[in-house]
Design a protein around this motif. Structure first.
Motif, mmCIF file in Angstrom:
data_model
loop_
_atom_site.group_PDB
_atom_site.id
_atom_site.type_symbol
_atom_site.label_atom_id
_atom_site.label_comp_id
_atom_site.label_asym_id
_atom_site.label_seq_id
_atom_site.Cartn_x
_atom_site.Cartn_y
_atom_site.Cartn_z
ATOM 1 N N ILE A 152 -35.138 -13.722 -67.065
ATOM 2 C CA ILE A 152 -35.313 -14.459 -65.934
ATOM 3 C C ILE A 152 -34.874 -13.690 -64.617
ATOM 4 O O ILE A 152 -35.587 -13.737 -63.760
ATOM 5 N N LEU A 153 -33.838 -12.847 -64.734
ATOM 6 C CA LEU A 153 -33.320 -11.906 -63.430
ATOM 7 C C LEU A 153 -34.715 -10.909 -63.249
ATOM 8 O O LEU A 153 -34.943 -10.701 -62.278
ATOM 9 N N ARG A 154 -35.342 -10.390 -64.318
ATOM 10 C CA ARG A 154 -36.357 -9.492 -64.061
ATOM 11 C C ARG A 154 -37.798 -10.250 -63.430
ATOM 12 O O ARG A 154 -38.437 -9.862 -62.654
ATOM 13 N N ALA A 155 -37.883 -11.589 -63.967
ATOM 14 C CA ALA A 155 -39.105 -12.403 -63.275
ATOM 15 C C ALA A 155 -38.682 -12.588 -61.671
ATOM 16 O O ALA A 155 -39.671 -12.543 -61.004
ATOM 17 N N HIS A 156 -37.390 -12.820 -61.552
ATOM 18 C CA HIS A 156 -37.100 -13.162 -60.146
ATOM 19 C C HIS A 156 -37.467 -11.779 -59.441
ATOM 20 O O HIS A 156 -37.881 -12.194 -58.158
ATOM 21 N N ILE A 157 -37.379 -10.644 -59.912
ATOM 22 C CA ILE A 157 -37.638 -9.402 -58.934
ATOM 23 C C ILE A 157 -39.084 -9.645 -58.849
ATOM 24 O O ILE A 157 -39.517 -9.140 -57.607
ATOM 25 N N PRO A 168 -40.091 -14.868 -53.903
ATOM 26 C CA PRO A 168 -39.929 -14.289 -52.772
ATOM 27 C C PRO A 168 -38.608 -13.793 -52.487
ATOM 28 O O PRO A 168 -37.431 -14.245 -52.664
ATOM 29 N N VAL A 169 -38.508 -12.610 -51.584
ATOM 30 C CA VAL A 169 -37.405 -11.976 -51.357
ATOM 31 C C VAL A 169 -36.211 -12.641 -50.713
ATOM 32 O O VAL A 169 -34.932 -12.681 -51.157
ATOM 33 N N GLU A 170 -36.603 -13.693 -49.735
ATOM 34 C CA GLU A 170 -35.721 -14.255 -48.996
ATOM 35 C C GLU A 170 -35.020 -15.512 -49.944
ATOM 36 O O GLU A 170 -33.767 -15.694 -49.760
ATOM 37 N N ILE A 171 -35.457 -15.828 -51.380
ATOM 38 C CA ILE A 171 -34.820 -16.846 -51.964
ATOM 39 C C ILE A 171 -34.173 -16.062 -53.239
ATOM 40 O O ILE A 171 -33.749 -16.901 -54.029
ATOM 41 N N ARG A 172 -34.545 -14.914 -53.372
ATOM 42 C CA ARG A 172 -34.086 -14.328 -54.675
ATOM 43 C C ARG A 172 -32.753 -14.190 -54.845
ATOM 44 O O ARG A 172 -32.171 -14.690 -56.018
ATOM 45 N N PRO A 173 -31.760 -14.014 -53.887
ATOM 46 C CA PRO A 173 -30.427 -13.948 -54.071
ATOM 47 C C PRO A 173 -29.799 -15.469 -54.474
ATOM 48 O O PRO A 173 -28.970 -15.553 -55.348
ATOM 49 N N GLN A 220 -28.062 -15.934 -58.135
ATOM 50 C CA GLN A 220 -26.620 -16.604 -58.147
ATOM 51 C C GLN A 220 -26.694 -17.859 -59.040
ATOM 52 O O GLN A 220 -25.638 -17.958 -59.803
ATOM 53 N N TYR A 221 -27.744 -18.674 -59.050
ATOM 54 C CA TYR A 221 -27.694 -19.849 -59.573
ATOM 55 C C TYR A 221 -27.653 -19.557 -61.095
ATOM 56 O O TYR A 221 -27.099 -20.222 -61.941
ATOM 57 N N VAL A 222 -28.466 -18.633 -61.582
ATOM 58 C CA VAL A 222 -28.736 -18.100 -62.707
ATOM 59 C C VAL A 222 -27.540 -17.768 -63.487
ATOM 60 O O VAL A 222 -27.177 -17.967 -64.405
ATOM 61 N N LYS A 223 -26.997 -16.726 -62.865
ATOM 62 C CA LYS A 223 -25.761 -16.165 -63.233
ATOM 63 C C LYS A 223 -24.581 -17.203 -63.298
ATOM 64 O O LYS A 223 -23.873 -17.083 -64.535
ATOM 65 N N TYR A 232 -38.169 -22.695 -67.826
ATOM 66 C CA TYR A 232 -37.969 -22.281 -66.229
ATOM 67 C C TYR A 232 -38.790 -20.691 -66.401
ATOM 68 O O TYR A 232 -39.318 -20.431 -65.469
ATOM 69 N N LEU A 233 -38.430 -19.804 -67.436
ATOM 70 C CA LEU A 233 -38.930 -18.628 -67.350
ATOM 71 C C LEU A 233 -40.577 -18.797 -67.519
ATOM 72 O O LEU A 233 -41.234 -17.938 -66.645
#
Length: 122
Positions: free
Chosen positions: A31-36, A40-45, A49-52, A77-78
């Motif tokens: 999931i974290l890899r897919a986020h990368i 979009p960079v603006e909403i990635r953090p 944070q939500y996944v973690k 989700y993934l």
């Protein structure tokens, strides 16, 4: 979450071809890899944070049904993130009716945070 429990309680759905559940740590990393690559960079953090927070909150769950439900939803989700369908996704009224008041509260908080991220980007 014990991966060994997943094999014992994975629901069998003959009408729907399902992929085997990923082990919790592998799913988390995927999931974290897919986020990368897909978010979009603006909403990635915000997403990271939500996944973690969710995986940390469910780390010590022993109920096999909760484990399977949790992992199944995150695996869906993934698939949505990888397939790009999250961009046009909307919750149906039926999905909202299935949610507990706590889940609706979390969804509202997530919506507020997403709005704040959008404002900060402008």
């Amino acid at each position: 979450m014990r991966p060994s429990l997943i094999r014992l309680v994975r629901p069998r759905r003959p009408e729907r071809q399902t992929d085997p559940l990923l082990p919790p740590l592998k799913l988390y990393r995927s999931i974290l890899r897919a986020h990368i690559h897909k978010i979009p960079v603006e909403i990635r953090p915000l997403g990271d944070q939500y996944v973690k927070a969710e995986f940390k909150a469910h780390k010590n769950i022993d109920n096999p049904l909760h484990i399977v439900g949790f992992l199944t939803q995150w695996q869906d989700y993934l698939k949505n993130i990888d397939g790009g369908s999250w961009l046009k996704g909307k919750l149906s009224p039926q999905d909202l009716e299935k949610m507990s008041p706590e889940q609706i509260g979390q969804l509202y908080e997530l919506m507020q945070e997403a709005k704040n991220v959008g404002k900060e980007g402008n």
